[in-house]
Design a protein around this motif. Structure first.
Motif, PDB file in Angstrom:
ATOM      1  N   LEU A 409      -4.975  25.535 118.082  1.00 20.86           N
ATOM      2  CA  LEU A 409      -3.676  25.638 118.746  1.00 20.86           C
ATOM      3  C   LEU A 409      -2.642  24.729 118.086  1.00 20.86           C
ATOM      4  O   LEU A 409      -1.534  25.167 117.741  1.00 20.86           O
ATOM      5  CB  LEU A 409      -3.811  25.293 120.233  1.00 20.86           C
ATOM      6  N   PHE A 410      -2.995  23.468 117.899  1.00 16.32           N
ATOM      7  CA  PHE A 410      -2.029  22.537 117.338  1.00 16.32           C
ATOM      8  C   PHE A 410      -1.745  22.824 115.857  1.00 16.32           C
ATOM      9  O   PHE A 410      -0.620  22.650 115.388  1.00 16.32           O
ATOM     10  CB  PHE A 410      -2.507  21.096 117.540  1.00 16.32           C
ATOM     11  N   LEU A 411      -2.757  23.297 115.142  1.00 15.18           N
ATOM     12  CA  LEU A 411      -2.551  23.634 113.742  1.00 15.18           C
ATOM     13  C   LEU A 411      -1.632  24.842 113.588  1.00 15.18           C
ATOM     14  O   LEU A 411      -0.628  24.796 112.857  1.00 15.18           O
ATOM     15  CB  LEU A 411      -3.900  23.912 113.071  1.00 15.18           C
ATOM     16  N   LEU A 412      -1.957  25.932 114.292  1.00 20.68           N
ATOM     17  CA  LEU A 412      -1.183  27.163 114.132  1.00 20.68           C
ATOM     18  C   LEU A 412       0.218  27.044 114.726  1.00 20.68           C
ATOM     19  O   LEU A 412       1.173  27.610 114.184  1.00 20.68           O
ATOM     20  CB  LEU A 412      -1.924  28.341 114.772  1.00 20.68           C
ATOM     21  N   SER A 413       0.348  26.311 115.838  1.00 21.52           N
ATOM     22  CA  SER A 413       1.689  26.164 116.428  1.00 21.52           C
ATOM     23  C   SER A 413       2.601  25.339 115.536  1.00 21.52           C
ATOM     24  O   SER A 413       3.811  25.592 115.455  1.00 21.52           O
ATOM     25  CB  SER A 413       1.593  25.529 117.813  1.00 21.52           C
ATOM     26  N   SER A 414       2.017  24.370 114.846  1.00 17.48           N
ATOM     27  CA  SER A 414       2.838  23.561 113.934  1.00 17.48           C
ATOM     28  C   SER A 414       3.211  24.337 112.674  1.00 17.48           C
ATOM     29  O   SER A 414       4.283  24.127 112.104  1.00 17.48           O
ATOM     30  CB  SER A 414       2.092  22.279 113.552  1.00 17.48           C
ATOM     31  N   LEU A 415       2.343  25.256 112.251  1.00 21.58           N
ATOM     32  CA  LEU A 415       2.612  26.030 111.039  1.00 21.58           C
ATOM     33  C   LEU A 415       3.480  27.255 111.301  1.00 21.58           C
ATOM     34  O   LEU A 415       4.357  27.588 110.503  1.00 21.58           O
ATOM     35  CB  LEU A 415       1.294  26.470 110.398  1.00 21.58           C
ATOM     36  N   PHE A 416       3.241  27.948 112.422  1.00 16.83           N
ATOM     37  CA  PHE A 416       3.877  29.247 112.657  1.00 16.83           C
ATOM     38  C   PHE A 416       4.673  29.319 113.958  1.00 16.83           C
ATOM     39  O   PHE A 416       5.134  30.410 114.329  1.00 16.83           O
ATOM     40  CB  PHE A 416       2.818  30.360 112.648  1.00 16.83           C
ATOM     41  N   GLY A 417       4.810  28.210 114.674  1.00 15.81           N
ATOM     42  CA  GLY A 417       5.591  28.209 115.904  1.00 15.81           C
ATOM     43  C   GLY A 417       4.948  29.030 117.002  1.00 15.81           C
ATOM     44  O   GLY A 417       3.726  29.031 117.183  1.00 15.81           O
ATOM     45  N   VAL A 418       5.764  29.786 117.766  1.00 14.47           N
ATOM     46  CA  VAL A 418       5.269  30.565 118.892  1.00 14.47           C
ATOM     47  C   VAL A 418       4.257  31.618 118.437  1.00 14.47           C
ATOM     48  O   VAL A 418       3.252  31.874 119.114  1.00 14.47           O
ATOM     49  CB  VAL A 418       6.441  31.237 119.639  1.00 14.47           C
ATOM     50  N   GLY A 419       4.487  32.224 117.275  1.00 17.68           N
ATOM     51  CA  GLY A 419       3.532  33.203 116.759  1.00 17.68           C
ATOM     52  C   GLY A 419       2.153  32.608 116.552  1.00 17.68           C
ATOM     53  O   GLY A 419       1.132  33.258 116.796  1.00 17.68           O
ATOM     54  N   GLY A 420       2.099  31.363 116.097  1.00 15.68           N
ATOM     55  CA  GLY A 420       0.816  30.686 115.939  1.00 15.68           C
ATOM     56  C   GLY A 420       0.121  30.441 117.256  1.00 15.68           C
ATOM     57  O   GLY A 420      -1.117  30.478 117.342  1.00 15.68           O
ATOM     58  N   ILE A 421       0.902  30.193 118.309  1.00 18.99           N
ATOM     59  CA  ILE A 421       0.305  30.002 119.641  1.00 18.99           C
ATOM     60  C   ILE A 421      -0.404  31.274 120.094  1.00 18.99           C
ATOM     61  O   ILE A 421      -1.532  31.234 120.599  1.00 18.99           O
ATOM     62  CB  ILE A 421       1.388  29.583 120.656  1.00 18.99           C
ATOM     63  N   TRP A 422       0.265  32.423 119.907  1.00 17.38           N
ATOM     64  CA  TRP A 422      -0.357  33.688 120.333  1.00 17.38           C
ATOM     65  C   TRP A 422      -1.626  33.999 119.528  1.00 17.38           C
ATOM     66  O   TRP A 422      -2.532  34.670 120.034  1.00 17.38           O
ATOM     67  CB  TRP A 422       0.628  34.839 120.181  1.00 17.38           C
ATOM     68  N   ALA A 423      -1.715  33.523 118.294  1.00 16.80           N
ATOM     69  CA  ALA A 423      -2.886  33.804 117.456  1.00 16.80           C
ATOM     70  C   ALA A 423      -4.041  32.837 117.707  1.00 16.80           C
ATOM     71  O   ALA A 423      -5.147  33.045 117.187  1.00 16.80           O
ATOM     72  CB  ALA A 423      -2.494  33.750 115.975  1.00 16.80           C
ATOM     73  N   THR A 424      -3.823  31.817 118.514  1.00 20.94           N
ATOM     74  CA  THR A 424      -4.829  30.772 118.705  1.00 20.94           C
ATOM     75  C   THR A 424      -6.124  31.303 119.303  1.00 20.94           C
ATOM     76  O   THR A 424      -7.220  31.013 118.803  1.00 20.94           O
ATOM     77  CB  THR A 424      -4.260  29.657 119.608  1.00 20.94           C
ATOM     78  N   VAL A 425      -6.017  32.055 120.375  1.00 22.63           N
ATOM     79  CA  VAL A 425      -7.229  32.523 121.060  1.00 22.63           C
ATOM     80  C   VAL A 425      -8.035  33.496 120.185  1.00 22.63           C
ATOM     81  O   VAL A 425      -9.271  33.352 120.088  1.00 22.63           O
ATOM     82  CB  VAL A 425      -6.888  33.139 122.427  1.00 22.63           C
ATOM     83  N   PRO A 426      -7.430  34.485 119.521  1.00 19.41           N
ATOM     84  CA  PRO A 426      -8.234  35.330 118.630  1.00 19.41           C
ATOM     85  C   PRO A 426      -8.983  34.534 117.553  1.00 19.41           C
ATOM     86  O   PRO A 426     -10.174  34.768 117.316  1.00 19.41           O
ATOM     87  CB  PRO A 426      -7.201  36.264 117.997  1.00 19.41           C
ATOM     88  N   VAL A 427      -8.304  33.584 116.910  1.00 22.32           N
ATOM     89  CA  VAL A 427      -8.954  32.805 115.846  1.00 22.32           C
ATOM     90  C   VAL A 427     -10.100  31.973 116.412  1.00 22.32           C
ATOM     91  O   VAL A 427     -11.212  31.951 115.859  1.00 22.32           O
ATOM     92  CB  VAL A 427      -7.924  31.897 115.140  1.00 22.32           C
ATOM     93  N   SER A 428      -9.880  31.293 117.534  1.00 19.58           N
ATOM     94  CA  SER A 428     -10.926  30.430 118.098  1.00 19.58           C
ATOM     95  C   SER A 428     -12.104  31.241 118.623  1.00 19.58           C
ATOM     96  O   SER A 428     -13.263  30.805 118.530  1.00 19.58           O
ATOM     97  CB  SER A 428     -10.348  29.544 119.204  1.00 19.58           C
ATOM     98  N   GLU A 429     -11.848  32.442 119.166  1.00 22.01           N
ATOM     99  CA  GLU A 429     -12.955  33.275 119.654  1.00 22.01           C
ATOM    100  C   GLU A 429     -13.808  33.799 118.497  1.00 22.01           C
ATOM    101  O   GLU A 429     -15.040  33.872 118.605  1.00 22.01           O
ATOM    102  CB  GLU A 429     -12.421  34.439 120.491  1.00 22.01           C
ATOM    103  N   PHE A 430     -13.181  34.161 117.377  1.00 26.10           N
ATOM    104  CA  PHE A 430     -13.969  34.619 116.229  1.00 26.10           C
ATOM    105  C   PHE A 430     -14.794  33.468 115.634  1.00 26.10           C
ATOM    106  O   PHE A 430     -15.944  33.670 115.208  1.00 26.10           O
ATOM    107  CB  PHE A 430     -13.064  35.231 115.156  1.00 26.10           C
ATOM    108  N   LEU A 431     -14.251  32.259 115.616  1.00 31.67           N
ATOM    109  CA  LEU A 431     -15.021  31.101 115.163  1.00 31.67           C
ATOM    110  C   LEU A 431     -16.204  30.855 116.091  1.00 31.67           C
ATOM    111  O   LEU A 431     -17.321  30.551 115.644  1.00 31.67           O
ATOM    112  CB  LEU A 431     -14.123  29.864 115.096  1.00 31.67           C
TER     113      LEU A 431
END
Length: 452
Positions: A409-431
């Protein structure tokens, strides 16, 4: 709900696997859906009756709801797993000592957390991301939610034990009646009496009370096997096993609450109330979708636990395969809904204004990808838990929260803003899915091999 049609411990060990699985799954799915509909209709009526600020306020309260449900599931799943394994081993007296210990601790602790939550609702609300524009709306809901914690906790806790006592139909009936009552009371309290957030919370609490009353009729059955056993209780040793078994359930629910908490804070700072409103919609749709996964998990736990206790390893593996197929089919449907019908999803809850649609369509199409791995992770944790592989189940639950989600969450939100927040759960679930696959491989090799 005929008393003569309820499966006994013997039928759980001998009845054909697919027939038994879907017999339990039907009842558990309806029960889980009814619980999700509680939250869903609160959201719909608040969205139309209070407005978008009401939706944002409701979302602030969801971490508290997750904590209460998590505690109920910890005590219910932990105690019921020990109970079913003992029954599979033929230790009926010991099984009921786990039921007794779980009931005592659950009732006392839920009263304590309910009182504290009702008194200190304001700092809890600010901690959850509320600001001064919605704090009073949050307080109207949160005071009742926390004050009635024992109702929410006991309602969910009791259902787990009654399912394990071969009566999922009664839990289903309680869920249907209380859900329908909640819908009616929501409408009356919000639109006719104009009680707003407090009316929605009161309707949900009272409906939970009715559900408890219906489930308590299970104990009037002649063949009810749940008994209080105070002799040789060994309270603390029983509680230790219950906590070990149930900890993954608490972590899983708290992970959901943690996700909502962190998302609220991040979205409020980067996207404002519109982004939080959008996430409120996603969160409440998630409760509906997660009901399918919860229904599958609620089916696997009693069936796998009692058969594992009896040493029926092949049956345990067959139940798990059916669970995997079920969640894979459901997950594919959920992803397709998000990709092709995002505006329809928004329209269920509130008026799809241009600003909200612009945010929501983008967010839903990214976020809903998470459902592909999410269902597999949830039932993988439950499967480990039902076999008392609590360490592995805890790792999977932690993977869905602290291990992967928070840093992502903190990595993607800092890199991509709000779009990174929305991508957080898909990335963490696949990991987490990679972790689940490794742990399942080890579990099958060590405890479920064909040579056992």
């Amino acid at each position: 709900m005929s008393e003569t049609n309820q499966p006994s411990s013997e039928t759980l060990l001998t009845q054909p696997v697919s027939r038994l699985f879907f017999q339990y799954f039907r009842s558990n799915l309806v029960s889980s859906l009814m619980l999700a509909v509680y939250v869903l209709f609160d959201t719909i009526f608040i969205g139309w009756g209070v407005g978008s600020q009401g939706l944002a306020a409701l979302n602030i309260t969801l971490p508290c709801y997750s904590l209460e449900i998590g505690f109920a599931q910890m005590m219910g799943m932990g105690g019921a797993t020990a109970l079913s394994i003992c029954r599979g081993q033929g230790k009926e007296e010991e099984a009921n000592s786990y039921f007794t210990a779980a009931v005592l601790f659950t009732c006392i602790f839920s009263l304590i957390i309910g009182i504290l939550g009702a008194v200190f609702w304001r700092p809890i609300a600010y901690l959850g991301g509320a600001d001064d524009s919605i704090i009073e709306l949050v307080g109207q809901y949160l005071r009742i939610l926390n004050g009635g914690a024992i109702l929410f906790v006991v309602n969910n806790f009791l259902g787990v034990f009654i399912r394990n006592d071969h009566d999922p139909q009664r839990v289903m009936a309680a869920g249907i009646v209380s859900c329908l009552l909640n819908i009616v009371l929501d409408y009356v309290c919000i639109f006719l009496f104009d009680w707003g957030m407090a009316g929605a919370a009161g309707a949900t609490a009272f409906s939970g009370f009715i559900s408890i009353l219906i489930m308590l009729t299970h104990f009037l059955k002649p063949d009810c096997s749940l008994k209080f056993r105070f002799s040789d209780l060994q309270l603390f040793s029983r509680l230790k096993r219950i906590w070990q078994n149930g900890l993954p359930s608490l972590i899983a629910e708290c992970s959901s609450g943690l996700i909502i908490l962190l998302f609220n804070i991040q979205l409020m700072s980067k996207g404002g109330v519109a982004a939080v409103t959008c996430y409120s919609i996603i969160s409440n749709v998630a409760y509906l979708f997660l009901a399918v996964y919860t229904g599958t998990s609620s089916t696997l736990q009693p069936l796998c636990s009692i058969n594992a206790g009896a040493g029926n390893i092949q049956r345990v593996k067959q139940f798990f395969r059916l669970g995997v197929i079920t969640v894979l089919c459901a997950s594919l449907c959920f992803v397709l809904i998000g990709e092709f019908f995002p505006i329809a999803v928004v329209s269920i809850f509130t008026e799809p204004t241009p600003d909200l649609v612009e945010v929501a369509v983008y967010a839903i199409r990214i976020y809903f990808i998470a459902y592909l791995p999410m269902g597999l992770n949830i039932i993988s944790a439950t499967f480990h838990q039902s076999l008392e592989a609590s360490r592995e189940a805890t790792l999977i639950s932690l993977g869905r929260g602290l291990f992967f989600l928070v840093p992502v969450l903190f990595l993607l939100s800092s890199l991509f803003g709000v779009g990174g927040i929305w991508a957080t759960v898909p990335v963490s679930e696949f990991l987490t899915l990679l972790l689940s696959a490794l742990l399942l491989k080890r579990l099958f090799a060590s405890r479920l091999s064909d040579n056992d």
